[in-house]
Design a protein around this motif. Structure first.
Motif, short mmCIF file in Angstrom:
data_model
loop_
_atom_site.label_atom_id
_atom_site.label_comp_id
_atom_site.label_asym_id
_atom_site.label_seq_id
_atom_site.Cartn_x
_atom_site.Cartn_y
_atom_site.Cartn_z
N ASP A 86 0.79 -1.25 0.00
CA ASP A 86 0.00 0.00 0.00
C ASP A 86 0.82 1.29 0.00
OD1 ASP A 86 -2.46 -1.03 -0.30
OD2 ASP A 86 -3.10 -0.81 1.77
N GLY A 128 2.08 2.53 -2.50
CA GLY A 128 1.71 3.25 -3.72
C GLY A 128 2.50 2.91 -4.97
N LYS A 129 3.11 1.72 -4.98
CA LYS A 129 3.96 1.32 -6.11
C LYS A 129 3.18 1.25 -7.42
CE LYS A 129 4.98 -2.39 -3.73
NZ LYS A 129 4.42 -1.98 -2.44
N SER A 130 2.07 0.52 -7.38
CA SER A 130 1.31 0.33 -8.62
C SER A 130 0.69 1.64 -9.08
CB SER A 130 0.22 -0.72 -8.41
OG SER A 130 0.81 -1.94 -7.99
N THR A 131 0.24 2.42 -8.12
CA THR A 131 -0.34 3.73 -8.45
C THR A 131 0.71 4.60 -9.14
OG1 THR A 131 -1.73 3.54 -6.48
CG2 THR A 131 -1.53 5.73 -7.46
N THR A 171 -1.10 -5.97 -4.92
CA THR A 171 -0.38 -6.68 -5.96
C THR A 171 0.06 -8.02 -5.40
OG1 THR A 171 0.39 -4.57 -6.81
CG2 THR A 171 1.55 -6.52 -7.57
N GLY A 202 4.26 -5.65 -2.44
CA GLY A 202 4.89 -5.23 -1.20
C GLY A 202 4.62 -6.18 -0.05
N ASN A 230 6.47 8.83 -0.77
CA ASN A 230 5.17 8.96 -1.44
C ASN A 230 4.07 9.46 -0.48
OD1 ASN A 230 3.31 8.74 -3.56
ND2 ASN A 230 2.75 6.65 -2.96
N LYS A 231 2.96 9.80 -1.09
CA LYS A 231 1.78 10.30 -0.37
C LYS A 231 2.11 11.61 0.34
CE LYS A 231 -0.03 5.63 0.07
NZ LYS A 231 -0.94 4.71 0.72
N ASP A 281 1.06 14.31 -0.39
CA ASP A 281 -0.19 15.09 -0.29
C ASP A 281 -0.87 14.88 1.07
OD1 ASP A 281 -0.45 12.42 -1.56
OD2 ASP A 281 -2.61 12.80 -1.45
N ALA A 317 2.09 9.89 -5.83
CA ALA A 317 1.78 9.04 -6.98
C ALA A 317 0.36 9.32 -7.46
CB ALA A 317 1.93 7.57 -6.60
N1 LIG Z 1 -3.34 10.15 -1.00
C1 LIG Z 1 -2.55 9.35 -1.68
N2 LIG Z 1 -2.89 8.07 -1.82
C2 LIG Z 1 -2.08 7.27 -2.53
C3 LIG Z 1 -0.89 7.74 -3.13
N3 LIG Z 1 -0.29 6.71 -3.76
C4 LIG Z 1 -1.10 5.65 -3.59
N4 LIG Z 1 -2.16 5.95 -2.84
C5 LIG Z 1 -3.25 5.05 -2.42
O1 LIG Z 1 -2.70 4.01 -1.63
C6 LIG Z 1 -3.37 2.79 -1.86
C7 LIG Z 1 -2.41 1.69 -2.24
O2 LIG Z 1 -1.84 1.97 -3.51
P1 LIG Z 1 -1.18 0.85 -4.43
O3 LIG Z 1 -0.59 1.56 -5.59
O4 LIG Z 1 -2.11 -0.25 -4.70
O5 LIG Z 1 -0.05 0.34 -3.45
P2 LIG Z 1 1.10 -0.74 -3.75
O6 LIG Z 1 2.35 -0.25 -3.13
O7 LIG Z 1 1.16 -1.05 -5.19
O8 LIG Z 1 0.57 -1.99 -2.90
P3 LIG Z 1 1.04 -3.54 -3.09
O9 LIG Z 1 1.39 -3.71 -4.50
O10 LIG Z 1 -0.12 -4.37 -2.68
O11 LIG Z 1 2.21 -3.73 -2.20
C8 LIG Z 1 -4.40 3.08 -2.92
O12 LIG Z 1 -5.63 3.29 -2.31
C9 LIG Z 1 -3.89 4.35 -3.58
O13 LIG Z 1 -4.89 5.11 -4.16
C10 LIG Z 1 -0.56 9.12 -2.97
O14 LIG Z 1 0.44 9.62 -3.46
N5 LIG Z 1 -1.43 9.87 -2.23
#
Ligand SMILES: Nc1nc2c(ncn2[C@@H]2O[C@H](COP(=O)(O)OP(=O)(O)OP(=O)(O)O)[C@@H](O)[C@H]2O)c(=O)[nH]1
Ligand SMILES: [Mg+2]
Lengths: 413, 299
Positions: free
Chosen positions: A13, A15-18, A68, A90, A142-143, A145, A181
């Motif tokens: 979570d 935010g890698k995929s995002t 993921t 992750g 990340n995040k 914001d 992201a």
């Molecule tokens: N506010 C905010 N939310 C974010 C940001 N990046 C990601 N998110 C949120 O965080 C959550 C997880 O994002 P993913 O991109 O699925 O995270 P991940 O790292 O790929 O997770 P895994 O692959 O499962 O390890 C989602 O609800 C996104 O919308 C950001 O920059 N700001």
């Protein structure tokens, strides 16, 4: 065109995929039909923003759970470079898939959630990238914001990872970038929310990196994959040794030694398809013939006689364990190094290594996702280099003969 | 001095093909007559020269293929002196083993799987080499280069083996089989650029030509082949089109094009804002169409 391979890393979570979805969106790499699919699904899920993780999370289970599970390989290009991005999971349960993605990448983006800072999975992924010797590390905080783009949050994470890198004795290039992201800050376009940040955006950073083969320049190693005997009249006596060349170039006339037999010979011809070359660059899949008629089979290695590797029947290596069945003393595995497979028996587990670089502890077994120092007794002599010297001859996988699973990865120190 | 410089994708594909030949007892190359499998054939020629390609070709014929592709398929296999095995979906339909879909979107795409699995069993193939690419589709993007399948052909997508560096683990139990993808990391553009560079011959339907077509759901369908269902009120017109993929005619739409040469095709793909499989109705059935097919043994 240059191809740059990058893997993502960081805790679940973060935010890698995002982030990857955002890069695709902002570089206009998402085709209309793919973007429409993301819009449609985001709406169905009731989000009021576009869920960019849908660009890479392709499995039903991933989309349902919003996580993921396995690596997605994503391709896009700019005017300057082609990119292959391995978006890895992750979640600790899927660390083996993260290792899969990181192993072929030159660079890693390690994401850290600005709110949570450096946590256990961040350490583990940093450790794995260090173990793999991934050259360029980009820490994307990340995040931003969600923390009002506060500089002190960013600086605190930067300080913590810098200290970690020092403890690890890391020689990697480490860069820190504050991003969002979700909103795109400092991903492709420079953010107005971080006036205190003077560095490049993530994409600018990638564009400036020189793409390199992960198998770096060292010493030439040609693991023989297969012997080519055409059984055609015009090539009656042709005997070609085919394989991918790693670490350095080979030239016609080079004095070579074939291992394990240690027979010496000279390179007669280097073929690629039906053409002859006087020199082959590393990374090429070639087919060579030798001056003498010697007995060579799959798994043998051709090296320059002046650059012989080391040899042993008692091997020590750092092992990253990826199987739910633990590694224990006495158990036998197939050790696969290049095209060479030999039987190996675990003779000792010397220690398990803490992934935050705080030290090592004695252990009697290695559990899934643990990394330890392990000794093996080998059925035959292994010719090897250290992983630092040559990634091909310095690494191996362990295959469980009962399940055929790839259970572990080894790095010779 | 003439130095061999590296072409990363080409070297990787050749490396993978050699691993398949060395690690398996009975590999087969799945040959459809499409551009990806034609590219695979060229790579296999390079991998084993001066020896012949050391495995046969298998085509699972849906009976819905473009005649140009079939003609091309037969000619290439003959030229190379490779055994070409053809198994027909129609035979399974006739034997009552599978039931043909009906209606507007009827296609034989799903039925291919059954025929493929039968052929694997009939010949005892332990490895099937395919031209699938990870950039094609989101479930494909998740697949390993060596993808282990159960004896029912199933892909266990949540439990794939780790695959590190160039190390490919092809060890399997009797009955299992491995799908091997040498051009996993190629994009559509990479394939076309390679076809251009190598001057590889491909079937004529990949180039723009005049064709009788009709429009449905914003897509262009061939009206020249009876396997494509057309309602009475769907009007036939003539357009300059080409096909980006040459699968089952009944689910492969054409695109408007004036690309009559490979270099023009390359340019067109560079500029395109629609993905390759955007013209495949079989992927549009549901979000997870490809993943579901794969779980059942499809490519
Ligand atoms: N506010 C905010 N939310 C974010 C940001 N990046 C990601 N998110 C949120 O965080 C959550 C997880 O994002 P993913 O991109 O699925 O995270 P991940 O790292 O790929 O997770 P895994 O692959 O499962 O390890 C989602 O609800 C996104 O919308 C950001 O920059 N700001
Ligand atoms: Mg993710």
């Amino acid at each position: 065109m240059e191809v740059l391979k990058i893997a993502t890393a960081g805790s679940v979570d973060d935010g890698k995929s995002t982030l990857i979805g955002r890069i695709l969106y902002d570089t206009r790499s998402l085709t209309d039909d793919k973007l429409e699919a993301i819009e449609r699904t985001s709406k169905q899920k009731g989000f009021d923003y576009l869920d960019f993780s849908l660009a890479t999370d392709g499995l039903v289970a991933e989309r349902e759970q919003g996580i993921t599970i396995d690596v997605a390989h994503i391709y896009f290009s700019t005017a300057k470079k082609s990119y292959i991005i391995a978006d890895t999971p992750g979640h600790v349960e899927y660390t083996r898939n993260m290792v899969t993605g990181a192993s072929t990448s030159q660079a890693a983006i390690i994401l850290v959630d600005a709110r949570n800072g450096v946590i256990e999975q961040t350490y583990r992924h940093f450790f794995i990238n260090n173990l793999l010797k991934v050259k360029d590390i980009i820490v994307a905080v990340n995040k931003m914001d969600l923390v009002d783009f506060a500089q002190d949050k960013f600086e605190a994470i930067k300080a913590e990872i810098t200290a970690l890198a020092k403890r690890a004795g890391s020689t990697q290039n480490i860069t820190f970038i504050p991003v969002s992201a979700l909103q795109g800050d400092n991903v492709v376009d420079k953010s107005e929310n971080t006036p205190w940040y003077t560095g490049t955006t993530l994409l600018e950073h990638f564009e400036a990196l020189e793409a390199q083969d992960i198998y770096e320049e060292s010493v030439a190693r040609l693991p023989v994959q297969t012997v080519i005997r055409p059984k055609k009249d015009e090539f009656h006596d042709f005997r070609g040794y085919a394989g991918k060349l790693y670490g350095g170039s080979l030239a016609v006339g080079d004095e070579v030694t074939v291992l394990p037999s240690k027979t010496a010979s000279k390179i007669k011809d280097i073929y690629f398809f039906d053409k002859k070359y006087s020199v082959a660059e590393r990374g090429t899949s070639i087919n060579i013939t030798l001056e003498n008629d010697i007995n060579i089979s799959r798994g043998d290695i051709v090296v320059k006689s002046s650059e012989l590797p080391r040899e042993t029947k008692a091997l020590e290596a750092k092992v990253c364990w990826m199987d739910t069945t633990n590694l224990v003393v006495g158990k036998k595995y197939f050790l696969q190094q290049g095209a060479n497979v030999i039987a190996a028996k675990v003779s000792a587990i010397n220690s398990v290594i803490a992934t935050d670089f705080s030290g090592e502890a004695p252990a009697t077994e290695l559990k899934i996702n643990e990394i330890g120092n392990v000794s093996f007794k080998l059925a035959k002599t292994l010719f090897y280099d250290t992983y630092a010297e040559n990634k091909t001859t310095g690494s191996f996988i362990l295959i469980d003969p009962q399940t055929n699973n790839t259970s572990g990865a080894g790095f010779i120190q | 001095m003439n130095e061999l410089r590296v072409n990363t994708l080409e070297s990787e594909a050749i490396y993978i093909l050699r691993e398949v030949a060395a690690q398996f007892e009975k590999p087969v190359l799945l040959f459809s007559g499409g551009k990806d499998s034609i590219t695979l054939v060229r790579l296999a020629q390079k991998a084993f020269w001066p020896a012949k390609i050391p495995f046969p070709f298998l085509h699972v014929d849906t009976g819905h293929n473009f005649p140009e592709t079939i003609e091309f398929r037969d000619r290439l296999a003959k030229e190379l002196g490779i055994d070409l095995i053809v198994r027909n979906v129609q035979d399974n339909i006739d034997a009552g083993k599978v039931v043909e879909e009906t209606g507007k979107y009827a296609s034989r795409n799903m039925l291919q799987t059954e025929t493929l699995l039968d052929a694997i069993e009939e010949f005892g193939f332990d490895a099937c080499i395919g031209g699938a690419r990870r950039d094609e589709e989101k479930a494909r993007a998740k697949e390993r280069i060596f993808s282990v399948r159960s004896d029912f052909g199933e892909w266990d997508e949540k439990n794939q083996r780790p695959e590190l560096f160039d190390l490919l683990n092809g060890k399997i139990e009797l009955g299992q089989n491995v799908r091997c993808f040498p051009i996993s990391n190629w994009t559509e553009l990479d394939v076309w650029s390679y076809i251009e560079r190598e001057n590889i011959e491909i079937p004529s339907i990949y180039f723009a030509h005049k064709r009788k077509v009709f429009l449905r759901d914003g897509m262009i369908w061939s009206a020249e082949d009876d396997v494509v269902y057309r309602a009475e009120d769907e009007e036939v017109q003539e357009m300059m089109v080409r096909f980006r993929t040459v699968g089952d005619m009944s689910c492969t739409a054409a695109v408007l094009s004036d690309a009559v040469s490979i270099s023009k095709v390359v340019q067109e793909i560079r500029d395109s804002s629609i993905s390759e499989r955007g013209a495949r109705i079989d992927d549009k059935r549901s979000e997870a169409a490809m993943e579901k097919r794969k779980q059942q043994g499809y490519f």
